[in-house]
Design a protein around this motif. Structure first.
Motif, mmCIF file in Angstrom:
data_model
loop_
_atom_site.group_PDB
_atom_site.id
_atom_site.type_symbol
_atom_site.label_atom_id
_atom_site.label_comp_id
_atom_site.label_asym_id
_atom_site.label_seq_id
_atom_site.Cartn_x
_atom_site.Cartn_y
_atom_site.Cartn_z
ATOM 1 N N SER A 73 -2.140 4.655 6.178
ATOM 2 C CA SER A 73 -0.921 3.864 6.407
ATOM 3 C C SER A 73 -1.057 2.941 7.611
ATOM 4 C CB SER A 73 0.305 4.786 6.581
ATOM 5 O OG SER A 73 0.559 5.513 5.407
ATOM 6 N N ILE A 90 -11.551 2.521 6.137
ATOM 7 C CA ILE A 90 -10.312 2.274 5.392
ATOM 8 C C ILE A 90 -10.673 1.904 3.958
ATOM 9 C CG2 ILE A 90 -8.349 0.711 5.139
ATOM 10 C CD1 ILE A 90 -7.862 2.515 7.386
ATOM 11 N N THR A 91 -10.006 2.512 3.010
ATOM 12 C CA THR A 91 -10.240 2.179 1.601
ATOM 13 C C THR A 91 -8.921 1.878 0.914
ATOM 14 O OG1 THR A 91 -10.108 4.505 0.911
ATOM 15 C CG2 THR A 91 -12.295 3.645 1.460
ATOM 16 N N LEU A 92 -8.970 0.992 -0.081
ATOM 17 C CA LEU A 92 -7.836 0.709 -0.947
ATOM 18 C C LEU A 92 -8.206 1.187 -2.345
ATOM 19 C CD1 LEU A 92 -6.917 -2.901 0.258
ATOM 20 C CD2 LEU A 92 -5.753 -0.783 0.818
ATOM 21 N N GLU A 93 -7.443 2.140 -2.858
ATOM 22 C CA GLU A 93 -7.765 2.752 -4.149
ATOM 23 C C GLU A 93 -6.684 2.452 -5.183
ATOM 24 O OE1 GLU A 93 -8.319 6.967 -3.668
ATOM 25 O OE2 GLU A 93 -8.830 6.692 -1.551
ATOM 26 N N SER A 125 0.549 5.710 0.779
ATOM 27 C CA SER A 125 -0.262 6.778 1.363
ATOM 28 C C SER A 125 -0.797 7.725 0.291
ATOM 29 C CB SER A 125 0.571 7.589 2.356
ATOM 30 O OG SER A 125 1.567 8.321 1.661
ATOM 31 N N THR A 174 0.828 -1.205 0.000
ATOM 32 C CA THR A 174 0.000 0.000 0.000
ATOM 33 C C THR A 174 0.860 1.252 0.000
ATOM 34 O OG1 THR A 174 -0.133 0.050 2.416
ATOM 35 C CG2 THR A 174 -1.853 -1.168 1.233
ATOM 36 N N TYR A 194 -1.796 -0.369 -3.897
ATOM 37 C CA TYR A 194 -3.005 0.438 -3.782
ATOM 38 C C TYR A 194 -2.749 1.572 -2.791
ATOM 39 C CZ TYR A 194 -5.574 -3.277 -6.158
ATOM 40 O OH TYR A 194 -6.008 -4.198 -7.076
ATOM 41 N N GLU A 235 -3.688 3.560 0.396
ATOM 42 C CA GLU A 235 -4.407 3.442 1.675
ATOM 43 C C GLU A 235 -3.952 4.630 2.506
ATOM 44 O OE1 GLU A 235 -5.091 3.480 5.134
ATOM 45 O OE2 GLU A 235 -3.685 1.825 5.494
ATOM 46 N N ARG A 236 -4.774 5.644 2.602
ATOM 47 C CA ARG A 236 -4.367 6.957 3.065
ATOM 48 C C ARG A 236 -3.899 7.009 4.519
ATOM 49 N NH1 ARG A 236 -2.489 10.933 0.779
ATOM 50 N NH2 ARG A 236 -3.688 12.530 1.849
#
Length: 363
Positions: free
Chosen positions: A225, A274-277, A159, A157, A220, A222-223
């Motif tokens: 961390s 939590i999101t994975l973008e 940030s 991931t 991805y 994940e803001r």
């Protein structure tokens, strides 16, 4: 243990852990932080020390001091004679960390690696099975790979760095000061800029390839961390490594403190929202090189050299932020066909690319 890069964030954290858990420090090395090095000598009493800046050697408060003129190789041989088989943390910054990594493994040190460039530029020349990674993502992957089923995909991931969400058209005028405002981690200037461009994540992808032998790797955003790595297995299951963003955890495992309480466990209630973008390739152009790099990992040496030089130009305010990705693509176009089949050829291309970027973009 032996610490290369003792004045940087990884080195300082490692020394704090050594002090807390009463671990012996046999040798210290840094680039030019004389005041910090002398304070560390007084506190930890290492057998040997190294400072890269030759002019500072007479000012180091130690009887056995090596510098660039002596050579890092001579320093490592002396370390081997004094402390054969010790844990060696390579936290040097940049391409200068590659040769020490190669030599540390050759001499039989237990290598804990925080120097990305060793794998990005020279992974093909390292026995990665003998390396313990110091990086939150690769530590997470290593942690999850114990007693594993068959792998399907590795996921790390990011940030998103300082410019996540900022209007893309405004990035050409982004300032150095703004680029250094990382949302979650306290890191050095170079790696913070690499986070803003996503080059850091590109490098971590190829590090994971060399370390774990898997070519199916993704990243991805994940803001927060908090989720550092995930692994998808062939059986359809997925595991995740979750912790507070604190590098002491990865360092502690690398130096054998895996059964100690290093940081507080994360309050799992904080995992809400939590999101994975997916990574936006228009915003983070350099990351579009991921698949090409995984298919041709030797080009990491070209990308690394170009990025090192152009980021230095940006930090000194001689080029604009958008020039970073442009310079990397430019260098790849120019040097892609260069044969990189030996350590000497990697050292040569590193110099050629740096000279080209300096002449084309900075001079």
């Amino acid at each position: 243990m032996i610490i290369l890069g003792s004045s940087g964030s990884i080195g300082l954290n490692a020394l704090n852990l050594a002090k807390e858990y009463n671990l012996k420090v046999d040798a210290l090395a840094c680039k030019s932080s004389l005041k910090v090095l002398n304070a560390q000598i007084e506190e930890f009493s290492p057998k040997l020390v190294y400072i890269d800046d030759d002019s500072l050697k007479p000012l180091v408060n130690h009887k056995f001091v090596f510098s660039k003129k002596d050579g890092i190789e001579k320093f490592l041989i002396a370390c081997d004679e004094q402390s054969h088989g010790s844990k060696l943390i390579n936290a040097f910054v940049g391409f200068d960390g590659l040769v020490p990594s190669v030599m540390a493994l050759k001499l039989g040190f237990d290598l804990a690696l925080a120097n990305k460039e060793s794998l990005v530029a020279g992974g093909q020349f390292l026995d990665c099975s003998k390396i313990t990674p110091i990086d939150s993502e690769h530590f997470g992957l290593k942690f999850l790979l114990k007693d594993r089923p068959k792998l399907h995909r590795l996921i790390i991931t990011a940030s998103g760095g300082a410019f996540y969400g900022r209007d893309i058209s405004s990035l050409k005028d982004a300032s150095v000061e703004d680029a250094l405002k990382h949302p979650n981690w306290n890191m050095g200037a170079k790696i913070t800029i690499d986070s803003a461009t996503m080059v850091n994540k590109l490098f971590e992808i190829i590090e994971a390839f060399w370390l774990y032998g898997c070519q199916n790797i993704e990243a991805y955003i994940e803001r927060k961390s908090l989720i550092h790595a995930l692994i998808e297995f062939k059986d359809g299951s997925t595991t995740a490594h979750i912790s507070k963003p604190d590098m002491r955890l990865a360092i502690a495992h690398a130096i054998g403190l895996n059964n100690q309480r290093i940081i507080e466990n994360l309050d799992i209630a904080k995992l809400q929202n939590i999101t994975l973008e997916p990574i936006d390739l228009e915003r983070y152009r350099a990351f579009s090189l991921k698949d090409n790099l995984l298919q041709n990992p030797q080009i990491g040496a070209i990308i690394n050299a170009a990025n090192d030089e152009i980021v230095a130009g940006f930090l000194s305010k001689k080029v604009k932020f958008n020039s970073i990705s442009s310079a990397i693509f430019d260098a790849l176009d120019r040097f892609f066909c260069f044969k990189l089949d030996s350590l000497e050829s990697v050292i040569e291309i590193n110099q050629k690319v740096r000279e080209y970027i300096k002449h084309r973009y900075i001079s």
